[in-house]
Design a protein around this motif. Structure first.
Motif, PDB file in Angstrom:
ATOM      1  N   SER A  62       0.845  -1.191   0.000  1.00  0.00           N
ATOM      2  CA  SER A  62       0.000   0.000   0.000  1.00  0.00           C
ATOM      3  C   SER A  62       0.874   1.232   0.000  1.00  0.00           C
ATOM      4  O   SER A  62       1.996   1.212   0.506  1.00  0.00           O
ATOM      5  CB  SER A  62      -0.886   0.011   1.245  1.00  0.00           C
ATOM      6  OG  SER A  62      -1.433   1.307   1.426  1.00  0.00           O
ATOM      7  N   CYS A  63       0.339   2.298  -0.547  1.00  0.00           N
ATOM      8  CA  CYS A  63       1.114   3.544  -0.599  1.00  0.00           C
ATOM      9  C   CYS A  63       1.080   4.313   0.720  1.00  0.00           C
ATOM     10  O   CYS A  63       1.742   5.341   0.851  1.00  0.00           O
ATOM     11  CB  CYS A  63       0.621   4.411  -1.742  1.00  0.00           C
ATOM     12  SG  CYS A  63       1.095   3.724  -3.339  1.00  0.00           S
ATOM     13  N   THR A  64       0.318   3.829   1.707  1.00  0.00           N
ATOM     14  CA  THR A  64       0.336   4.336   3.080  1.00  0.00           C
ATOM     15  C   THR A  64       0.633   5.827   3.252  1.00  0.00           C
ATOM     16  O   THR A  64       1.747   6.200   3.604  1.00  0.00           O
ATOM     17  CB  THR A  64       1.392   3.590   3.923  1.00  0.00           C
ATOM     18  OG1 THR A  64       2.648   3.711   3.258  1.00  0.00           O
ATOM     19  CG2 THR A  64       1.048   2.140   4.099  1.00  0.00           C
TER      20      THR A  64
ATOM     21  N   GLN B 258       7.790   5.345  -4.023  1.00  0.00           N
ATOM     22  CA  GLN B 258       6.838   4.340  -3.541  1.00  0.00           C
ATOM     23  C   GLN B 258       7.030   3.014  -4.267  1.00  0.00           C
ATOM     24  O   GLN B 258       6.952   1.946  -3.673  1.00  0.00           O
ATOM     25  CB  GLN B 258       5.408   4.854  -3.723  1.00  0.00           C
ATOM     26  CG  GLN B 258       5.080   5.901  -2.666  1.00  0.00           C
ATOM     27  CD  GLN B 258       3.704   6.506  -2.828  1.00  0.00           C
ATOM     28  OE1 GLN B 258       3.217   6.654  -3.934  1.00  0.00           O
ATOM     29  NE2 GLN B 258       3.097   6.879  -1.727  1.00  0.00           N
TER      30      GLN B 258
ATOM     31  N   GLU C  12       8.521  -3.356   0.855  1.00  0.00           N
ATOM     32  CA  GLU C  12       7.179  -3.349   1.442  1.00  0.00           C
ATOM     33  C   GLU C  12       6.372  -4.592   1.118  1.00  0.00           C
ATOM     34  O   GLU C  12       6.293  -5.001  -0.027  1.00  0.00           O
ATOM     35  CB  GLU C  12       6.398  -2.126   0.926  1.00  0.00           C
ATOM     36  CG  GLU C  12       7.034  -0.804   1.291  1.00  0.00           C
ATOM     37  CD  GLU C  12       6.325   0.361   0.607  1.00  0.00           C
ATOM     38  OE1 GLU C  12       5.120   0.267   0.359  1.00  0.00           O
ATOM     39  OE2 GLU C  12       7.005   1.354   0.311  1.00  0.00           O
TER      40      GLU C  12
ATOM     41  N   LEU D 216       5.245   0.800  11.434  1.00  0.00           N
ATOM     42  CA  LEU D 216       6.155   1.251  10.384  1.00  0.00           C
ATOM     43  C   LEU D 216       7.573   0.721  10.621  1.00  0.00           C
ATOM     44  O   LEU D 216       8.459   0.942   9.808  1.00  0.00           O
ATOM     45  CB  LEU D 216       6.150   2.778  10.296  1.00  0.00           C
ATOM     46  CG  LEU D 216       4.839   3.382   9.780  1.00  0.00           C
ATOM     47  CD1 LEU D 216       4.924   4.897   9.745  1.00  0.00           C
ATOM     48  CD2 LEU D 216       4.482   2.836   8.411  1.00  0.00           C
TER      49      LEU D 216
ATOM     50  N   TYR E 252       6.475  -2.727   8.582  1.00  0.00           N
ATOM     51  CA  TYR E 252       6.173  -2.437   7.181  1.00  0.00           C
ATOM     52  C   TYR E 252       7.146  -1.337   6.780  1.00  0.00           C
ATOM     53  O   TYR E 252       6.966  -0.168   7.106  1.00  0.00           O
ATOM     54  CB  TYR E 252       4.721  -1.968   7.030  1.00  0.00           C
ATOM     55  CG  TYR E 252       4.324  -1.805   5.586  1.00  0.00           C
ATOM     56  CD1 TYR E 252       4.012  -2.919   4.818  1.00  0.00           C
ATOM     57  CD2 TYR E 252       4.289  -0.563   4.991  1.00  0.00           C
ATOM     58  CE1 TYR E 252       3.669  -2.784   3.482  1.00  0.00           C
ATOM     59  CE2 TYR E 252       3.943  -0.413   3.652  1.00  0.00           C
ATOM     60  CZ  TYR E 252       3.636  -1.530   2.909  1.00  0.00           C
ATOM     61  OH  TYR E 252       3.299  -1.386   1.581  1.00  0.00           O
TER      62      TYR E 252
ATOM     63  N   LEU F 247       9.215   1.404   4.997  1.00  0.00           N
ATOM     64  CA  LEU F 247       9.114   2.385   3.929  1.00  0.00           C
ATOM     65  C   LEU F 247      10.507   2.941   3.631  1.00  0.00           C
ATOM     66  O   LEU F 247      11.319   3.111   4.537  1.00  0.00           O
ATOM     67  CB  LEU F 247       8.197   3.535   4.357  1.00  0.00           C
ATOM     68  CG  LEU F 247       6.786   3.112   4.780  1.00  0.00           C
ATOM     69  CD1 LEU F 247       5.993   4.328   5.244  1.00  0.00           C
ATOM     70  CD2 LEU F 247       6.074   2.435   3.636  1.00  0.00           C
ATOM     71  N   PRO F 248      10.774   3.218   2.373  1.00  0.00           N
ATOM     72  CA  PRO F 248      12.095   3.755   2.042  1.00  0.00           C
ATOM     73  C   PRO F 248      12.297   5.158   2.623  1.00  0.00           C
ATOM     74  O   PRO F 248      11.356   5.942   2.709  1.00  0.00           O
ATOM     75  CB  PRO F 248      12.102   3.789   0.513  1.00  0.00           C
ATOM     76  CG  PRO F 248      10.696   3.627   0.076  1.00  0.00           C
ATOM     77  CD  PRO F 248       9.933   3.004   1.188  1.00  0.00           C
TER      78      PRO F 248
END
Ligand code: FES
Ligand code: FES
Lengths: 1003, 172
Positions: A202-204, A715, A723, A738, A741, A743-744
């Motif tokens: 997901s783009c969260t 993303q 992700e 987070l 999951y 994220l960069p």
């Protein structure tokens, strides 16, 4: 490097007559956002007396709800109401489901939960903290059912079934045939296939969901403020669920929204839920989602299992494609699903000229969070299969992958080009774009780098992707899921109404309103440029409002911010509205200036004669006339106070009888290539160079276009490398923070080399096409192709985490050597926790044994223990409060003792449940004299957990287990020491309760 | 240390952007919630409330602090700086803020306050950071919109500007 990349955004020139469109002017949105003055939903005040909601969610992936005891929760001071499924059902009706089937879709569980995180109760209280306190007091009794998490597994006969109305978990199945694929496959010299498992991600957005709702009982009307993003077709779904006509659901959006990327479409079930709570309590109710809720249960992109085959000529020309797609929409088919599967339907041949196509589409339900909009929307899944297959074709035929791409690209002279499955590709020159990218991105030099790296024994690979990026969705594409006969019955659906309003006030200043609901895309700035150009004004003269209020604004079902429709559709519609007003102003000015209307120009704040620029009047003066002296305007001018334009492109027709669908209006082109190096030791993927060429038609604001590309790229890089919404086999959700999951961040995202080409779209007012989603489609597979090239492997599954690459390169990891006090998941994605250890306690084994079986001792040594009840001599119950990372909660543990061998050994088995999760554990403790009058305890345990606690990840559980067990033994030793002869025991029980309550073991 | 009663509200006083601020908080109230909902300083955002995203970053007694991992009561008597204190005046942006605007270093702006606070704090002590150092500093912040490069660019540009204006002042 960075300097050059952002340079284009900085070139702002002033004081000339160049149009504002096409310039990277500074954004009007920024001053407030940079000084803390943003107005996001949780920044806005609420009416006095507004209540706050929290949601109790299911810890089980699939279970029957046997009972819900809300009494204790309701008694807590400050609590106004506790709504279970039944209470919600009393005031709402089910959400519509996008396929014809006898299933319901509620925003809260009725008598069964189908995914971890599914709402089970809504607690409404005077403040959020009190509501959360109360939620912990709700006692839900579940009877677990078997869960299914894999889309192909869901179709296996005998798999647990989620909905009786979806037999075999199959929600929809359709087969399509275009051209003569059977013959093409029979005649072709080669056939190549690929099997793909595209993961969930997901783009969260960094801002979570928020809803404030109220209900006017007198008029039975709802007012809702939510950071919803559209499409506003969903307004009809919400109103229907709330059992009111559309005019009694006033839906508004806040001025600012903290990112969406499609995701905030998924807030709508919560709009229904919170509105229901407002109706039941008779008070406004506010709910702000937290991050754990968001990751667990907001919405996700679909995961998909695809088998794609191609009939191929000897030279690499693709003659036909055969798609078999199994789409996993999670536990409920929520509107607008199964749209993710059909959004790309016109584009199943990508950027290639392929005339024969066969498609089998199946939609399944599984015990995972329902899916919805997510940037790229169906594109990543399709292109991952198609572009991986193109690489496979090249390797199999010993051709250069780029040559295979070029051989198949649609010819530049063929536009507008109708694809086999029905899309009308508006414009482009793909060959030119590829050639320019290869030259500007220095492909030849990149190949030399690869050769050099490989000569040194390094793992280096190059990947390519060519992608058509669709934008401005046809609101009718989703009806392709129906048969032609079903569509005839339902009536045609098509188009994509965009709206824009331009108003002039009594002092002649200009206001623009659009129903575009941006979440950071700078719409207000771009619209000010577009309208300033029409009126010969400056952007700062134009005030733009992009909020939506369905009670007062012009809107339609296509309104909102999705499918990259802003630049192509909305901005163009604003131009049309401004031009319509300008046309009337020109007639008025013409009569005042004594010239022909055709001679009138708008420039530099004046309306003037083209031939005699000195003959002019101030814009504001002409603009105000409709207010002050309508009677003296020329008869044919009409009013110039306000003009609303609705625009829908005629190209967006409904699916035809043969299921051909022009699913989108515009089609940009992207050609990417990249070089990656994989560290031989860590197997980490490092991007050496990423080149991305975009043709998105006319560019309205270069800085923002590049911003969209960079953001999408980051993303997509996350989706490719880090992700995944991970689920255990029993449906437990494993990536609830987070920290799980991933994220960069700044250290992982390199700057892509961005190049542009502009082939205007003939179908949009400004020639612009969408650009926001392309890299989410192209980048994951481009990186995968590069990694496959580097490692020389045939099959690659995302995300490309080192552990997965290690398995590809080195085979599965051997188990860790035994020994020591450890508590770690046995393998990745496994919630089983196993551990062992030892401790020394003063006192002889007999004393320790006695302590272990004594409720009072246990209560004092079990960390966080409130009470221990002895049910029988070998059966205990305990209430324990434990915190792991950000999640702390109360658990009820139930422990039984077996195989007692006093005072030498005992086995404990038990389970624990609480608002935050459940678990079961089994442990064996042995006691032996240590030779100094004390006791040496040895223990091992085996536990499994589910629910919220599982979602925070084994990463925390590992450490937390050790800490808690350590605390237990420390307390025990202290007690043993302090108690003198009474000795210290180790509470086996405590240990067990601890372990059970936290880590509970397998069912 | 004073003992606070779990179910009572206690008064919390501190300096916020140079001015005294005061409110009441239960011991469990987070500093981020206190700032936002008690004091109305909504410029500080929360994105995760578990210390990962960095959106809630502020400066407490000269130290970068995750306000979502700090209790309001802990800030009693402290000196706080938040995004609302960055601009020199209501109608003017500071050098760093201007650089963000010029470089399109924000889109939705939800992550921005935390990033600005980290940079403002860092640039005060490090006048000539490299790109690598800046990336390292900001690796504790998540931005989902921008892809980061414009943020790095804005930071470097602001650093250069601040350094040259400092030089001018000292030359004068
Ligand atoms: S909200 Fe504090 S770090 Fe995310
Ligand atoms: S600007 Fe949106 S998260 Fe950073």
């Amino acid at each position: 490097m960075v300097q050059a990349a952002v340079q284009s955004a900085n070139s702002v020139d002033q004081g000339d007559d160049r149009p504002w469109v096409g310039r990277s002017i500074e954004r009007v949105e920024d001053a407030a956002l940079l000084s803390g003055g943003g107005r996001f939903i949780d920044d806005l005040g609420v009416a006095p007396g507004t209540l706050h909601a929290t949601i109790l969610r299911s810890p089980h992936a699939h279970a029957d709800i046997l009972s819900i005891d809300i009494e204790a929760a309701k008694r807590l001071p400050g609590v106004t109401a506790v709504l279970t499924g039944e209470a919600v059902k009393a005031v709402t009706t089910t959400l519509v489901v996008g396929v014809k089937a006898p299933v319901e879709c509620w925003p809260i569980a009725m008598d069964r939960v189908r995914y971890v995180g599914e709402p089970v109760a809504v607690v409404v209280a005077t403040d959020r903290a009190r509501a959360e306190d109360a939620a912990e007091l709700i006692n839900v009794e579940y009877r677990p059912r078997g869960a299914v998490v894999d889309p192909l597994g869901a179709l296996v006969s005998g798999a647990p079934v989620l909905h009786d109305g979806f037999p075999g978990n199959l929600a929809s199945e359709r087969a399509f045939r275009y051209g003569d694929p059977e013959k093409a496959f029979a005649d072709a010299p080669h056939r190549f296939s690929i099997d793909i498992r595209y993961p969930r991600n997901s783009c969260t957005p960094i801002e979570t969901y928020g809803v404030v709702a109220s209900h006017d009982a007198g008029e039975d009307a709802y007012e809702v403020l939510a950071n919803f993003q559209g499409p506003f077709s969903i307004h009809t779904v919400i109103a229907r669920a709330l059992k009111v006509p559309g005019n009694r659901l006033r839906l508004r959006t806040p001025p600012d929204s903290g990112g969406s990327f499609g995701v905030k479409q998924g807030v709508f079930p919560y709009i229904v839920l919170i509105a229901a709570a407002a109706r039941v309590t008779g008070r406004p109710v506010k709910w702000i989602e937290d991050r754990l809720e968001h990751l667990t249960a907001s919405v996700s992109a679909t995961n998909r299992a695809t088998t794609l085959s191609a009939a191929v000529a000897a030279d690499g020309k693709i003659l036909a494609l055969d798609w078999d797609q199994v789409e996993d929409c999670g536990a409920h088919l929520r509107a607008p699903e199964p749209a993710t599967l059909y959004r790309m339907h016109g584009n199943m041949t990508g950027a290639y000229d392929i005339r024969h196509v066969k498609i089998r589409n199946r939609v399944v339900v599984t015990n995972k969070t329902p899916t919805g909009l997510n940037r790229g929307f169906g594109g990543p899944q399709v292109y991952f299969a198609l572009e991986r297959l193109v690489q496979r074709i090249a390797i199999s035929l010993k051709l250069d992958p780029l040559d295979v791409i070029k051989r198949n690209l649609i010819d530049a002279g063929a536009f507008p080009y109708r694809t086999a499955t029905g899309a009308l590709l508006d414009s482009g020159n793909y060959q030119e774009a590829v050639a320019r990218a290869a030259a500007q991105g220095r492909l030849a030099e990149l190949k030399a780098r690869r050769d050099e790296a490989r000569a040194q024994g390094r793992l280096y690979g190059i990947g390519f992707t060519a992608v058509v990026e669709p934008s401005v969705s046809n609101m009718g594409y989703i009806t392709t899921v129906l048969t032609a006969a079903e569509r005839r019955k339902a009536g045609p659906k098509n188009g994509a109404q965009a709206t824009a309003t331009v108003g002039l006030d009594p002092v002649g200043s200009v206001t623009v309103h659009v129903a575009s609901v941006p979440q950071g895309q700078g719409h207000r700035t771009v619209l000010s440029q577009v309208v300033a150009d029409v009126f010969g004004l400056q952007p700062k003269d134009i005030r733009v409002n992009t909020e939506i209020d369905t009670a007062k604004d012009a809107w339609s079902i296509a309104s909102g911010n999705y499918a990259s429709r802003f630049a192509a559709a909305v901005a163009g519609t604003a131009k049309l509205a401004a031009e319509r007003v300008a046309g009337r102003l020109a007639r008025i000015a013409a009569s005042q200036l004594n010239v022909e209307a055709a001679d009138v120009v708008f420039a530099r704040g004046f309306v003037a004669s083209k031939h005699n620029p000195e003959n002019r009047i101030a814009f504001s003066r002409v603009a105000a006339l409709s207010h002050w002296s309508p009677g003296s305007l020329p008869d044919d001018a009409g009013q110039t106070i306000r003009e609303t334009v609705f625009w829908t492109p005629p190209e967006l027709t409904p699916p035809d009888e043969d299921d051909r669908i022009n699913s989108s209006l515009c089609h940009g082109f992207i050609f990417d290539f990249c070089g990656v190096e994989i560290d031989r030791v860590t197997l980490e993927t490092r991007i050496d160079r990423y080149v991305t060429m975009h043709d998105c038609g006319t560019i309205l604001h270069p800085g923002m276009v590049n911003g969209q590309i960079r953001g999408g790229f980051a993303q997509a890089l996350g989706a490719a490398l880090y992700e995944e919404y991970a689920y255990a086999e029993d449906g437990s959700f494993l990536t609830g923070t987070l920290a799980d999951y991933l994220l960069p961040t700044t250290t992982e995202v390199p700057e892509p080399e961005i190049f542009h080409m502009e082939t205007p779209s003939p179908f949009t007012p400004l020639g612009a096409k969408g650009v926001g989603e392309g890299n989410c489609m192209s980048t994951p597979v481009c990186l995968a192709n590069a990694v496959a090239d580097a490692l020389g492997v045939a099959d690659i599954t995302l995300p490309l985490v080192p552990a997965r690459l290690a398995e590809l390169v080195r085979g599965a990891e051997p188990p860790a050597p035994a020994g020591g006090a450890t508590a770690a998941p046995a393998r990745e994605g496994d919630r089983q926790l196993r551990g062992e250890g030892q401790a020394s306690v003063k006192g002889a084994p007999e004393q320790v044994w006695a302590m272990l079986l004594d409720p009072n001792t246990l209560q004092s040594v079990i960390p966080g223990c409130q009470r221990v009840d002895k049910v029988t001599d070998t059966h205990f119950r305990a209430d324990v409060t434990l915190g792991i990372g950000p999640v702390s909660g109360r658990y009820r543990a139930d422990v039984e003792l077996f195989d007692l061998d006093p005072p030498r050994a005992v086995t404990l088995r038990g389970g624990a449940t609480g608002a935050l999760g459940f678990g079961n554990a089994e442990g064996r403790i042995t006691l032996a004299p240590d030779g100094n009058g004390g006791t040496k305890l040895t223990y091992n345990y085996d536990a499994a957990i589910g629910g919220k606690v599982a979602s925070i990840g084994g990463r925390l559980l590992d450490g937390a287990t050790r800490v808690i067990i350590g605390q237990f033994f420390t307390a025990l030793a202290r007690r043993a020491g302090g108690g003198g002869a009474e000795g210290g025991g180790l509470s086996l029980f405590a240990l067990l309760a601890k372990v059970a309550s936290l880590f509970g073991g397998r069912r | 240390m004073t003992r606070l009663k779990a179910d009572a509200r206690h008064s919390v006083r501190f300096t916020l952007n140079g001015r005294p601020a005061e409110g009441e908080a239960e011991p469990r109230m987070l500093l981020s919630d206190f700032l936002r909902h008690q004091l109305g300083a909504t410029g500080t955002h929360v994105g995760c409330e578990h210390g990962v995203c960095g959106a809630c970053t502020i400066v407490v007694d000269g130290m970068l602090t995750r306000s979502c991992l700090t209790l309001a009561a802990q800030a009693d008597g402290c000196d706080l700086k938040t995004v609302e204190g960055l601009a020199p005046s209501a109608d003017r942006l500071g050098v760093l803020q201007q650089a963000f605007r010029r470089n399109h270093a924000l889109q939705c702006g939800f992550c921005t306050a935390g990033i600005l606070m980290s940079l403002d704090h860092y640039l005060a002590k490090n006048s000539a950071p490299t790109e690598a150092e800046t990336r390292d500093l900001l690796s504790g912040h998540i931005c989902r919109c921008t892809g980061y490069t414009p943020i790095i660019q804005a930071a470097l540009e602001a650093a250069a500007k601040l350094a040259s204006s400092k030089k001018e002042t000292s030359d004068a």
